[in-house]
Design a protein around this motif. Sequence first.
Motif, PDB file in Angstrom:
ATOM      1  N   ARG A 138      76.879  38.411  55.475  1.00  0.00           N
ATOM      2  CA  ARG A 138      78.338  38.465  55.419  1.00  0.00           C
ATOM      3  C   ARG A 138      78.979  37.241  56.043  1.00  0.00           C
ATOM      4  O   ARG A 138      80.196  37.079  55.986  1.00  0.00           O
ATOM      5  CB  ARG A 138      78.838  39.728  56.122  1.00  0.00           C
ATOM      6  CG  ARG A 138      78.418  40.982  55.405  1.00  0.00           C
ATOM      7  CD  ARG A 138      78.853  42.277  56.068  1.00  0.00           C
ATOM      8  NE  ARG A 138      79.979  42.147  56.960  1.00  0.00           N
ATOM      9  CZ  ARG A 138      80.138  42.853  58.077  1.00  0.00           C
ATOM     10  NH1 ARG A 138      79.222  43.725  58.443  1.00  0.00           N
ATOM     11  NH2 ARG A 138      81.193  42.685  58.834  1.00  0.00           N
ATOM     12  N   ARG A 190      66.285  38.394  60.207  1.00  0.00           N
ATOM     13  CA  ARG A 190      65.847  39.695  60.724  1.00  0.00           C
ATOM     14  C   ARG A 190      64.324  39.794  60.750  1.00  0.00           C
ATOM     15  O   ARG A 190      63.733  40.243  61.736  1.00  0.00           O
ATOM     16  CB  ARG A 190      66.450  40.816  59.888  1.00  0.00           C
ATOM     17  CG  ARG A 190      66.120  42.183  60.435  1.00  0.00           C
ATOM     18  CD  ARG A 190      66.787  43.265  59.634  1.00  0.00           C
ATOM     19  NE  ARG A 190      66.452  44.546  60.209  1.00  0.00           N
ATOM     20  CZ  ARG A 190      67.257  45.575  60.246  1.00  0.00           C
ATOM     21  NH1 ARG A 190      68.450  45.484  59.725  1.00  0.00           N
ATOM     22  NH2 ARG A 190      66.870  46.698  60.761  1.00  0.00           N
ATOM     23  N   VAL A 229      76.022  39.672  61.588  1.00  0.00           N
ATOM     24  CA  VAL A 229      76.663  39.419  60.290  1.00  0.00           C
ATOM     25  C   VAL A 229      75.971  38.296  59.520  1.00  0.00           C
ATOM     26  O   VAL A 229      75.989  38.292  58.293  1.00  0.00           O
ATOM     27  CB  VAL A 229      78.194  39.181  60.417  1.00  0.00           C
ATOM     28  CG1 VAL A 229      78.894  40.441  60.876  1.00  0.00           C
ATOM     29  CG2 VAL A 229      78.528  38.006  61.301  1.00  0.00           C
ATOM     30  N   GLU A 269      72.656  37.947  59.554  1.00  0.00           N
ATOM     31  CA  GLU A 269      71.530  38.685  58.967  1.00  0.00           C
ATOM     32  C   GLU A 269      71.956  39.496  57.753  1.00  0.00           C
ATOM     33  O   GLU A 269      71.215  39.609  56.780  1.00  0.00           O
ATOM     34  CB  GLU A 269      70.922  39.634  60.004  1.00  0.00           C
ATOM     35  CG  GLU A 269      70.136  38.943  61.072  1.00  0.00           C
ATOM     36  CD  GLU A 269      69.505  39.916  62.052  1.00  0.00           C
ATOM     37  OE1 GLU A 269      69.686  41.157  61.898  1.00  0.00           O
ATOM     38  OE2 GLU A 269      68.829  39.453  62.971  1.00  0.00           O
ATOM     39  N   GLN A 270      73.139  40.071  57.799  1.00  0.00           N
ATOM     40  CA  GLN A 270      73.644  40.893  56.701  1.00  0.00           C
ATOM     41  C   GLN A 270      74.125  40.057  55.522  1.00  0.00           C
ATOM     42  O   GLN A 270      74.450  40.608  54.472  1.00  0.00           O
ATOM     43  CB  GLN A 270      74.803  41.765  57.199  1.00  0.00           C
ATOM     44  CG  GLN A 270      74.397  42.778  58.239  1.00  0.00           C
ATOM     45  CD  GLN A 270      75.598  43.375  58.957  1.00  0.00           C
ATOM     46  OE1 GLN A 270      76.749  43.167  58.573  1.00  0.00           O
ATOM     47  NE2 GLN A 270      75.336  44.109  60.018  1.00  0.00           N
TER      48      GLN A 270
END
Length: 79
Positions: A43, A11, A38, A40-41
């Motif tokens: 997950r 990000r 996802v 970046e998160q």
Amino acid sequence: MPTEALTNEVRLLRFLAQDMTQAELGQRVGLTRQTIAVIEQGRYSPSLEMAFRIADVFGKRLDEVFHWNPGGTAPEQGR
């Protein structure tokens, strides 16, 4: 609940790359915008090949984009 051990700077690197969108990054590496989101998160962990492709888009080494934190510990400061 286990904590994530793989973190990333995707990000931040998108922001530094003139606000590259998730869709633009996805198109450059062959993934959907949703998959980039996802990743970046934290997950979803990309394949090794895809991680190298993402790093290459930003002109970075793999370890400058993705960080392995055994046991889910916070990444070292100053990386």
